[in-house]
Design a protein around this motif. Structure first.
Motif, PDB file in Angstrom:
ATOM      1  N   UNK A  32      -5.572  -9.772   8.201  1.00 57.10           N
ATOM      2  CA  UNK A  32      -5.520  -8.404   8.727  1.00 57.10           C
ATOM      3  C   UNK A  32      -4.158  -8.114   9.345  1.00 57.10           C
ATOM      4  N   UNK A  33      -3.627  -9.061  10.106  1.00 55.60           N
ATOM      5  CA  UNK A  33      -2.307  -8.868  10.717  1.00 55.60           C
ATOM      6  C   UNK A  33      -1.227  -8.772   9.637  1.00 55.60           C
ATOM      7  N   UNK A  34      -1.340  -9.590   8.595  1.00 54.62           N
ATOM      8  CA  UNK A  34      -0.367  -9.554   7.505  1.00 54.62           C
ATOM      9  C   UNK A  34      -0.450  -8.228   6.746  1.00 54.62           C
ATOM     10  N   UNK A  35      -1.666  -7.750   6.473  1.00 50.81           N
ATOM     11  CA  UNK A  35      -1.836  -6.470   5.771  1.00 50.81           C
ATOM     12  C   UNK A  35      -1.279  -5.320   6.607  1.00 50.81           C
ATOM     13  N   UNK A  36      -1.541  -5.351   7.901  1.00 46.74           N
ATOM     14  CA  UNK A  36      -1.017  -4.322   8.810  1.00 46.74           C
ATOM     15  C   UNK A  36       0.509  -4.351   8.816  1.00 46.74           C
ATOM     16  N   UNK A  37       1.065  -5.540   8.944  1.00 42.24           N
ATOM     17  CA  UNK A  37       2.523  -5.682   8.973  1.00 42.24           C
ATOM     18  C   UNK A  37       3.146  -5.235   7.645  1.00 42.24           C
ATOM     19  N   UNK A  38       2.519  -5.575   6.543  1.00 41.12           N
ATOM     20  CA  UNK A  38       3.006  -5.152   5.229  1.00 41.12           C
ATOM     21  C   UNK A  38       2.986  -3.630   5.120  1.00 41.12           C
ATOM     22  N   UNK A  39       1.909  -3.000   5.557  1.00 42.43           N
ATOM     23  CA  UNK A  39       1.809  -1.541   5.503  1.00 42.43           C
ATOM     24  C   UNK A  39       2.892  -0.880   6.354  1.00 42.43           C
ATOM     25  N   UNK A  40       3.082  -1.378   7.572  1.00 39.40           N
ATOM     26  CA  UNK A  40       4.103  -0.802   8.460  1.00 39.40           C
ATOM     27  C   UNK A  40       5.494  -1.032   7.879  1.00 39.40           C
ATOM     28  N   UNK A  41       5.747  -2.212   7.359  1.00 36.69           N
ATOM     29  CA  UNK A  41       7.060  -2.523   6.784  1.00 36.69           C
ATOM     30  C   UNK A  41       7.340  -1.666   5.557  1.00 36.69           C
ATOM     31  N   UNK A  42       6.352  -1.543   4.693  1.00 40.03           N
ATOM     32  CA  UNK A  42       6.529  -0.716   3.496  1.00 40.03           C
ATOM     33  C   UNK A  42       6.744   0.751   3.857  1.00 40.03           C
ATOM     34  N   UNK A  43       6.111   1.200   4.934  1.00 43.45           N
ATOM     35  CA  UNK A  43       6.252   2.614   5.313  1.00 43.45           C
ATOM     36  C   UNK A  43       7.686   2.970   5.688  1.00 43.45           C
ATOM     37  N   UNK A  44       8.461   1.974   6.102  1.00 42.97           N
ATOM     38  CA  UNK A  44       9.870   2.235   6.421  1.00 42.97           C
ATOM     39  C   UNK A  44      10.747   2.172   5.182  1.00 42.97           C
ATOM     40  N   UNK A  45      10.293   1.467   4.156  1.00 49.19           N
ATOM     41  CA  UNK A  45      11.106   1.276   2.958  1.00 49.19           C
ATOM     42  C   UNK A  45      10.770   2.266   1.847  1.00 49.19           C
ATOM     43  N   UNK A  66     -14.307   8.019   6.481  1.00 53.57           N
ATOM     44  CA  UNK A  66     -15.313   7.055   6.014  1.00 53.57           C
ATOM     45  C   UNK A  66     -15.463   5.915   7.018  1.00 53.57           C
ATOM     46  N   UNK A  67     -14.329   5.313   7.406  1.00 53.75           N
ATOM     47  CA  UNK A  67     -14.380   4.172   8.326  1.00 53.75           C
ATOM     48  C   UNK A  67     -14.898   4.582   9.698  1.00 53.75           C
ATOM     49  N   UNK A  68     -14.360   5.663  10.242  1.00 57.81           N
ATOM     50  CA  UNK A  68     -14.755   6.085  11.584  1.00 57.81           C
ATOM     51  C   UNK A  68     -16.210   6.546  11.605  1.00 57.81           C
ATOM     52  N   UNK A 104     -13.523  -0.928   3.845  1.00 55.68           N
ATOM     53  CA  UNK A 104     -12.910  -0.167   2.753  1.00 55.68           C
ATOM     54  C   UNK A 104     -12.071   0.983   3.282  1.00 55.68           C
ATOM     55  N   UNK A 105     -12.589   1.690   4.276  1.00 52.58           N
ATOM     56  CA  UNK A 105     -11.834   2.781   4.891  1.00 52.58           C
ATOM     57  C   UNK A 105     -10.577   2.280   5.571  1.00 52.58           C
ATOM     58  N   UNK A 106     -10.709   1.154   6.264  1.00 49.58           N
ATOM     59  CA  UNK A 106      -9.532   0.581   6.933  1.00 49.58           C
ATOM     60  C   UNK A 106      -8.486   0.128   5.911  1.00 49.58           C
ATOM     61  N   UNK A 107      -8.942  -0.467   4.819  1.00 43.85           N
ATOM     62  CA  UNK A 107      -8.010  -0.874   3.753  1.00 43.85           C
ATOM     63  C   UNK A 107      -7.336   0.356   3.144  1.00 43.85           C
ATOM     64  N   UNK A 128      -0.468   4.303  18.161  1.00 39.71           N
ATOM     65  CA  UNK A 128      -1.480   4.524  17.130  1.00 39.71           C
ATOM     66  C   UNK A 128      -1.549   3.332  16.176  1.00 39.71           C
ATOM     67  N   UNK A 129      -0.383   2.845  15.758  1.00 41.27           N
ATOM     68  CA  UNK A 129      -0.357   1.691  14.857  1.00 41.27           C
ATOM     69  C   UNK A 129      -0.936   0.444  15.527  1.00 41.27           C
ATOM     70  N   UNK A 130      -0.642   0.266  16.807  1.00 36.57           N
ATOM     71  CA  UNK A 130      -1.211  -0.867  17.546  1.00 36.57           C
ATOM     72  C   UNK A 130      -2.728  -0.729  17.644  1.00 36.57           C
ATOM     73  N   UNK A 131      -3.222   0.493  17.829  1.00 36.87           N
ATOM     74  CA  UNK A 131      -4.671   0.719  17.898  1.00 36.87           C
ATOM     75  C   UNK A 131      -5.341   0.331  16.588  1.00 36.87           C
ATOM     76  N   UNK A 132      -4.692   0.619  15.463  1.00 35.18           N
ATOM     77  CA  UNK A 132      -5.252   0.245  14.157  1.00 35.18           C
ATOM     78  C   UNK A 132      -5.315  -1.270  14.014  1.00 35.18           C
ATOM     79  N   UNK A 133      -4.279  -1.967  14.454  1.00 33.88           N
ATOM     80  CA  UNK A 133      -4.289  -3.430  14.400  1.00 33.88           C
ATOM     81  C   UNK A 133      -5.392  -3.995  15.296  1.00 33.88           C
TER      82      UNK A 133
END
Length: 193
Positions: A32-45, A66-68, A104-107, A128-133
């Protein structure tokens, strides 16, 4: 009334089950931490055109709904069990149905978040990003407790849990609601999802 092994063989299986659960929690937390980090990193690139950005926003919001929605339903049903208005068996069964929607919603949120170009210099976006993690890790931390609850009798009540299990359950409930509402409110305030 908590699960208490009655024989050496059962005790050994219980210990193995507890160890496998700890390994699962550790592996899922790392993933989960790796997926979150990948998403945040990709969002900058990744920089996309307006059309793709709008599609990503729509899919991001749908994933969030859906998730909430599934989390709110689970938390409400769990609260009804807590006050004795629902049986544990009903709550466990609903958890089995809601879990794929939540994850699924979180993914979906993580996948679409890579195309939203968030303003990482904004402290509200970082919160907000920290809250998602934290939401992801909080859900993973519920796995051992839900496995223990599944071993209780179908009509077990909140009072039948140990003090530690009650604190664990209530703490996860509070963290879940605080993080979801934080992410939603900040998303609307910043007009970014």
């Amino acid at each position: 009334m908590s699960y208490v092994p009655v024989s050496r063989r059962t005790l050994r299986r219980h210990r193995e089950s507890e160890r496998s659960t700890r390994r699962l929690v550790a592996a899922l937390s790392a993933a989960a931490a790796a997926a979150w980090l990948l998403s945040v990193t990709l969002s900058t690139a990744v920089h996309v055109d307006t059309y793709v950005h709008h599609v990503a926003v729509v899919l991001h919001v749908l994933s969030m709904v859906v998730a909430f929605g599934a989390v709110v339903l689970m938390d409400w049903h769990g609260f009804l069990w807590l006050i004795g208005r629902r049986d544990l068996a009903e709550t466990i069964r609903l958890d089995g149905a809601a879990t794929p929607l939540i994850w699924g919603g979180l993914a979906g949120m993580l996948a679409t978040g890579a195309f939203l170009n968030p303003h990482l210099s904004n402290p509200m976006t970082d919160l907000k990003l920290a809250a998602v993690l934290v939401l992801s890790l909080n859900g993973i931390m519920l796995i051992p407790l839900m496995r223990r609850l599944a071993r209780l009798t179908p009509d077990a009540s909140f009072r039948d849990l140990t003090a530690g299990q009650r604190v664990h359950l209530l703490l996860c409930l509070v963290i879940s609601q605080l993080c979801w509402w934080t992410a939603i409110v900040i998303g609307f305030i910043n007009a970014e999802f």
